[in-house]
Design a protein around this motif. Sequence first.
Motif, PDB file in Angstrom:
ATOM      1  N   GLY A  54       9.197  -0.445  -0.477  1.00 13.54           N
ATOM      2  CA  GLY A  54       7.923  -0.945  -1.213  1.00 13.54           C
ATOM      3  C   GLY A  54       7.387  -2.265  -0.491  1.00 13.54           C
ATOM      4  O   GLY A  54       7.579  -2.592   0.559  1.00 13.54           O
ATOM      5  N   GLU A  55       6.631  -2.952  -1.525  1.00  9.37           N
ATOM      6  CA  GLU A  55       6.131  -4.246  -1.206  1.00  9.37           C
ATOM      7  C   GLU A  55       7.092  -5.405  -1.087  1.00  9.37           C
ATOM      8  O   GLU A  55       6.665  -6.585  -0.957  1.00  9.37           O
ATOM      9  N   MET A  56       8.349  -5.084  -1.331  1.00  2.71           N
ATOM     10  CA  MET A  56       9.265  -6.284  -1.227  1.00  2.71           C
ATOM     11  C   MET A  56       9.654  -6.806   0.342  1.00  2.71           C
ATOM     12  O   MET A  56      10.178  -7.638   0.707  1.00  2.71           O
ATOM     13  N   ILE A  57       9.069  -6.124   1.407  1.00  2.00           N
ATOM     14  CA  ILE A  57       9.176  -6.293   2.692  1.00  2.00           C
ATOM     15  C   ILE A  57       7.956  -7.141   3.161  1.00  2.00           C
ATOM     16  O   ILE A  57       6.740  -6.748   2.787  1.00  2.00           O
ATOM     17  N   ASP A  58       8.188  -7.986   3.960  1.00  2.00           N
ATOM     18  CA  ASP A  58       7.067  -8.840   4.317  1.00  2.00           C
ATOM     19  C   ASP A  58       6.722  -8.306   5.875  1.00  2.00           C
ATOM     20  O   ASP A  58       5.683  -8.180   5.826  1.00  2.00           O
ATOM     21  N   GLU A  59       7.650  -8.261   6.686  1.00  2.00           N
ATOM     22  CA  GLU A  59       7.578  -7.593   8.222  1.00  2.00           C
ATOM     23  C   GLU A  59       8.445  -6.821   8.683  1.00  2.00           C
ATOM     24  O   GLU A  59       9.708  -7.314   8.185  1.00  2.00           O
ATOM     25  N   VAL A  60       8.426  -6.107   9.252  1.00  2.00           N
ATOM     26  CA  VAL A  60       9.340  -5.111   9.892  1.00  2.00           C
ATOM     27  C   VAL A  60       9.102  -4.853  11.352  1.00  2.00           C
ATOM     28  O   VAL A  60       7.974  -4.750  11.777  1.00  2.00           O
ATOM     29  N   ARG A  61      10.223  -5.077  11.915  1.00  2.00           N
ATOM     30  CA  ARG A  61      10.319  -4.901  13.540  1.00  2.00           C
ATOM     31  C   ARG A  61      11.376  -4.037  13.862  1.00  2.00           C
ATOM     32  O   ARG A  61      12.130  -3.464  13.060  1.00  2.00           O
ATOM     33  N   MET A  62      11.587  -3.582  15.034  1.00  2.00           N
ATOM     34  CA  MET A  62      12.598  -2.388  15.468  1.00  2.00           C
ATOM     35  C   MET A  62      13.983  -3.117  15.231  1.00  2.00           C
ATOM     36  O   MET A  62      14.793  -2.451  14.831  1.00  2.00           O
ATOM     37  N   ASP A  63      14.043  -4.509  15.212  1.00  2.00           N
ATOM     38  CA  ASP A  63      15.307  -5.010  15.385  1.00  2.00           C
ATOM     39  C   ASP A  63      15.604  -6.138  14.010  1.00  2.00           C
ATOM     40  O   ASP A  63      16.654  -6.585  14.045  1.00  2.00           O
ATOM     41  N   TRP A  64      14.546  -6.128  13.201  1.00  2.00           N
ATOM     42  CA  TRP A  64      14.671  -7.262  12.047  1.00  2.00           C
ATOM     43  C   TRP A  64      13.574  -6.882  11.215  1.00  2.00           C
ATOM     44  O   TRP A  64      12.764  -6.178  11.419  1.00  2.00           O
ATOM     45  N   SER A  65      13.789  -7.409   9.812  1.00  2.03           N
ATOM     46  CA  SER A  65      12.622  -7.361   8.981  1.00  2.03           C
ATOM     47  C   SER A  65      12.894  -8.639   8.065  1.00  2.03           C
ATOM     48  O   SER A  65      14.040  -9.379   8.203  1.00  2.03           O
ATOM     49  N   SER A  66      11.538  -9.110   7.633  1.00  3.04           N
ATOM     50  CA  SER A  66      11.703 -10.256   6.587  1.00  3.04           C
ATOM     51  C   SER A  66      11.252  -9.849   5.369  1.00  3.04           C
ATOM     52  O   SER A  66      10.577  -8.564   5.204  1.00  3.04           O
ATOM     53  N   TYR A  67      11.707 -10.519   4.500  1.00  5.48           N
ATOM     54  CA  TYR A  67      11.205 -10.388   2.891  1.00  5.48           C
ATOM     55  C   TYR A  67      10.301 -11.036   2.546  1.00  5.48           C
ATOM     56  O   TYR A  67       9.792 -12.069   2.943  1.00  5.48           O
ATOM     57  N   ALA A  68       9.323 -10.519   1.553  1.00  3.11           N
ATOM     58  CA  ALA A  68       8.177 -11.305   1.077  1.00  3.11           C
ATOM     59  C   ALA A  68       8.831 -12.043   0.043  1.00  3.11           C
ATOM     60  O   ALA A  68      10.005 -12.214  -0.453  1.00  3.11           O
TER      61      ALA A  68
END
Length: 149
Positions: A121-135
Amino acid sequence: DTGAVLKYLPVRRDGSFDLEKFSELVTDRTKIVSVQHVSNVLGTVNPVDDIVRIVRGTAAPGAKIILDACQSVPHMEVDVQSLGVDFVAASGHKMCGPTGIGFLWGRESTLNSLHPYKGGGEMIDEVRMDWSSYAPAPARFEAGAPAVA
């Protein structure tokens, strides 16, 4: 088994908080300090400023401080941001609300340093193939589909 050790602080004979004994119990290995703001048994107002000073000083500057404000919030002004603690909890029924409700306040910098316990859901800030960041908080703890209806 985490290896955690639970330590208790006995109150003095007069019901007051023993800062000297507390100073002995808090060490550089202390991870969490949990204390009540006001005793529901004795009505004692614990010295939060002194407790925070001891913990944040040389004893355990990285420890998280949790304050149980269930008894204080209904009876006195409580400025959660000026207390210097990481978390404040209170129950709604102590403020003439229904049972089963309350609040948990967390210092923004502390909340943003915690990893989410659920994903999606919206708890993700940004998603890439090798990493993600949180909101940033509070969204980082609100996994799943947002309330859209």
